[in-house]
Design a protein around this motif. Structure first.
Motif, PDB file in Angstrom:
ATOM      1  N   LEU A  58       0.853  -1.181   0.000  1.00  0.00           N
ATOM      2  CA  LEU A  58       0.000   0.000   0.000  1.00  0.00           C
ATOM      3  C   LEU A  58       0.891   1.234   0.000  1.00  0.00           C
ATOM      4  N   LYS A  59       0.685   2.112  -0.964  1.00  0.00           N
ATOM      5  CA  LYS A  59       1.470   3.345  -1.076  1.00  0.00           C
ATOM      6  C   LYS A  59       0.727   4.508  -0.420  1.00  0.00           C
ATOM      7  N   GLU A  60       1.475   5.570  -0.118  1.00  0.00           N
ATOM      8  CA  GLU A  60       0.889   6.747   0.534  1.00  0.00           C
ATOM      9  C   GLU A  60      -0.191   7.420  -0.309  1.00  0.00           C
ATOM     10  N   ASN A  61      -0.132   7.240  -1.641  1.00  0.00           N
ATOM     11  CA  ASN A  61      -1.124   7.874  -2.516  1.00  0.00           C
ATOM     12  C   ASN A  61      -2.393   7.019  -2.660  1.00  0.00           C
ATOM     13  N   GLY A  62      -2.461   5.903  -1.924  1.00  0.00           N
ATOM     14  CA  GLY A  62      -3.651   5.056  -1.968  1.00  0.00           C
ATOM     15  C   GLY A  62      -3.534   3.852  -2.885  1.00  0.00           C
ATOM     16  N   ASN A  63      -2.482   3.815  -3.724  1.00  0.00           N
ATOM     17  CA  ASN A  63      -2.310   2.674  -4.629  1.00  0.00           C
ATOM     18  C   ASN A  63      -2.102   1.384  -3.851  1.00  0.00           C
ATOM     19  N   LEU A  64      -2.832   0.360  -4.242  1.00  0.00           N
ATOM     20  CA  LEU A  64      -2.644  -0.970  -3.672  1.00  0.00           C
ATOM     21  C   LEU A  64      -2.136  -1.875  -4.782  1.00  0.00           C
ATOM     22  N   THR A  65      -0.988  -2.518  -4.544  1.00  0.00           N
ATOM     23  CA  THR A  65      -0.396  -3.443  -5.500  1.00  0.00           C
ATOM     24  C   THR A  65      -0.490  -4.850  -4.930  1.00  0.00           C
ATOM     25  N   ILE A  66      -0.922  -5.781  -5.772  1.00  0.00           N
ATOM     26  CA  ILE A  66      -0.976  -7.200  -5.395  1.00  0.00           C
ATOM     27  C   ILE A  66       0.065  -7.925  -6.237  1.00  0.00           C
ATOM     28  N   PHE A  67       0.939  -8.682  -5.572  1.00  0.00           N
ATOM     29  CA  PHE A  67       1.974  -9.446  -6.265  1.00  0.00           C
ATOM     30  C   PHE A  67       1.496 -10.880  -6.475  1.00  0.00           C
ATOM     31  N   ASN A  68       1.951 -11.507  -7.557  1.00  0.00           N
ATOM     32  CA  ASN A  68       1.640 -12.907  -7.849  1.00  0.00           C
ATOM     33  C   ASN A  68       0.123 -13.147  -7.768  1.00  0.00           C
ATOM     34  N   LEU A  69      -0.594 -12.461  -8.634  1.00  0.00           N
ATOM     35  CA  LEU A  69      -2.061 -12.493  -8.656  1.00  0.00           C
ATOM     36  C   LEU A  69      -2.588 -13.928  -8.719  1.00  0.00           C
ATOM     37  N   GLU A  70      -3.632 -14.191  -7.938  1.00  0.00           N
ATOM     38  CA  GLU A  70      -4.278 -15.499  -7.896  1.00  0.00           C
ATOM     39  C   GLU A  70      -5.734 -15.348  -8.315  1.00  0.00           C
ATOM     40  N   LYS A  71      -6.328 -16.436  -8.796  1.00  0.00           N
ATOM     41  CA  LYS A  71      -7.746 -16.421  -9.185  1.00  0.00           C
ATOM     42  C   LYS A  71      -8.615 -15.938  -8.028  1.00  0.00           C
ATOM     43  N   SER A  72      -8.243 -16.324  -6.805  1.00  0.00           N
ATOM     44  CA  SER A  72      -9.040 -15.959  -5.630  1.00  0.00           C
ATOM     45  C   SER A  72      -8.960 -14.460  -5.306  1.00  0.00           C
ATOM     46  N   ASP A  73      -8.066 -13.705  -5.967  1.00  0.00           N
ATOM     47  CA  ASP A  73      -7.986 -12.265  -5.752  1.00  0.00           C
ATOM     48  C   ASP A  73      -9.111 -11.515  -6.464  1.00  0.00           C
ATOM     49  N   ALA A  74      -9.848 -12.198  -7.333  1.00  0.00           N
ATOM     50  CA  ALA A  74     -10.967 -11.560  -8.030  1.00  0.00           C
ATOM     51  C   ALA A  74     -12.018 -11.127  -7.006  1.00  0.00           C
ATOM     52  N   GLY A  75     -12.653  -9.997  -7.272  1.00  0.00           N
ATOM     53  CA  GLY A  75     -13.713  -9.535  -6.375  1.00  0.00           C
ATOM     54  C   GLY A  75     -13.909  -8.037  -6.480  1.00  0.00           C
ATOM     55  N   THR A  76     -14.724  -7.511  -5.586  1.00  0.00           N
ATOM     56  CA  THR A  76     -15.007  -6.079  -5.530  1.00  0.00           C
ATOM     57  C   THR A  76     -14.128  -5.447  -4.454  1.00  0.00           C
ATOM     58  N   TYR A  77     -13.329  -4.477  -4.856  1.00  0.00           N
ATOM     59  CA  TYR A  77     -12.415  -3.789  -3.943  1.00  0.00           C
ATOM     60  C   TYR A  77     -12.913  -2.360  -3.733  1.00  0.00           C
ATOM     61  N   GLU A  78     -12.837  -1.912  -2.488  1.00  0.00           N
ATOM     62  CA  GLU A  78     -13.247  -0.557  -2.151  1.00  0.00           C
ATOM     63  C   GLU A  78     -12.106   0.151  -1.441  1.00  0.00           C
ATOM     64  N   LEU A  79     -11.815   1.343  -1.897  1.00  0.00           N
ATOM     65  CA  LEU A  79     -10.834   2.208  -1.237  1.00  0.00           C
ATOM     66  C   LEU A  79     -11.608   3.315  -0.546  1.00  0.00           C
ATOM     67  N   HIS A  80     -11.400   3.441   0.768  1.00  0.00           N
ATOM     68  CA  HIS A  80     -12.002   4.528   1.524  1.00  0.00           C
ATOM     69  C   HIS A  80     -10.838   5.329   2.095  1.00  0.00           C
ATOM     70  N   TYR A  81     -10.812   6.626   1.842  1.00  0.00           N
ATOM     71  CA  TYR A  81      -9.706   7.436   2.347  1.00  0.00           C
ATOM     72  C   TYR A  81     -10.228   8.753   2.918  1.00  0.00           C
ATOM     73  N   TRP A  82      -9.418   9.326   3.773  1.00  0.00           N
ATOM     74  CA  TRP A  82      -9.738  10.617   4.371  1.00  0.00           C
ATOM     75  C   TRP A  82      -8.523  11.511   4.190  1.00  0.00           C
ATOM     76  N   ASP A  83      -8.721  12.726   3.659  1.00  0.00           N
ATOM     77  CA  ASP A  83      -7.590  13.622   3.379  1.00  0.00           C
ATOM     78  C   ASP A  83      -7.557  14.834   4.309  1.00  0.00           C
ATOM     79  N   SER A  84      -8.099  14.700   5.515  1.00  0.00           N
ATOM     80  CA  SER A  84      -8.183  15.727   6.564  1.00  0.00           C
ATOM     81  C   SER A  84      -9.273  16.763   6.284  1.00  0.00           C
ATOM     82  N   VAL A  85      -9.881  16.738   5.110  1.00  0.00           N
ATOM     83  CA  VAL A  85     -10.982  17.642   4.802  1.00  0.00           C
ATOM     84  C   VAL A  85     -12.245  16.847   4.505  1.00  0.00           C
ATOM     85  N   LYS A  86     -12.101  15.809   3.678  1.00  0.00           N
ATOM     86  CA  LYS A  86     -13.287  15.051   3.271  1.00  0.00           C
ATOM     87  C   LYS A  86     -12.957  13.573   3.077  1.00  0.00           C
ATOM     88  N   ASP A  87     -14.008  12.779   3.061  1.00  0.00           N
ATOM     89  CA  ASP A  87     -13.884  11.356   2.762  1.00  0.00           C
ATOM     90  C   ASP A  87     -13.926  11.146   1.258  1.00  0.00           C
TER      91      ASP A  87
END
Length: 178
Positions: A58-87
């Motif tokens: 996980l990087k500071e800019n919100g990027n999520l990297t997955i290494f050695n992708l597997e079939k089970s990694d399929a799905g719905t991903y949600e990023l929730h972040y707060w930047d001190s002003v808004k969600d």
């Protein structure tokens, strides 16, 4: 911010969700199918949860990297972040595909040309590239036509198919085609 994109990755590849958040992020939480997979609070190190523990970053800019992708990694991903002003909220659907098999090459004569055709059984659009032995030029199409008078029968033609970071190829000798 709300968006939903369907993204594709290939088994075994490294995959990064395309997050572009310009402002500084205070808190980040990534979930897969409603279960937490990674989070970071302020300057503290990121915490990873099963099933991505040891296979993600996980990087500071919100990027999520997955290494050695597997079939089970399929799905719905949600990023929730707060930047001190808004969600902020981003949603991605990740589909993980098996790698493409080697392409199939056929040849035929049309007018005064040798026509090579490359086909793939892959379920998504691929990029096709042709190379002739001893020729530095690449030809970017599924079908490749060569004037018969310019053919050196000792040469081979190779078709490459590319999807994401994965490339497969097949080679054909030009002798039996002529």
């Amino acid at each position: 911010i709300y968006s939903e994109d369907v993204l594709f990755g290939i088994v075994g590849e490294t995959f990064t969700f395309p997050v572009e958040i310009k402002q500084r992020i205070e808190e980040i939480t990534w979930k897969k199918n409603k279960d937490k997979v990674a989070e970071q609070d302020g300057q503290n190190p990121a915490i990873y949860f099963t099933p991505l523990k040891g296979r993600s970053e996980l990087k500071e800019n919100g990027n999520l990297t997955i290494f050695n992708l597997e079939k089970s990694d399929a799905g719905t991903y949600e990023l929730h972040y707060w930047d001190s002003v808004k969600d902020g909220y981003l949603k991605f659907v990740l589909s993980v595909l098996d790698p493409p098999s080697e392409p199939q090459i056929s040849c035929s004569i049309r007018d005064d040309n040798l026509v090579l055709n490359c086909t793939s059984d892959f379920q998504r659009p691929v990029t096709y590239t042709w190379k002739l032995s001893n020729d530095p030029h690449s030809h970017w199409s599924q079908e490749f036509s060569i004037p018969i008078k310019h053919i050196d029968a000792t040469k081979n033609a190779t078709c490459f198919i590319t999807f994401s970071q994965t490339e497969k190829s097949s080679e054909i000798s030009l002798i039996p085609c002529i």
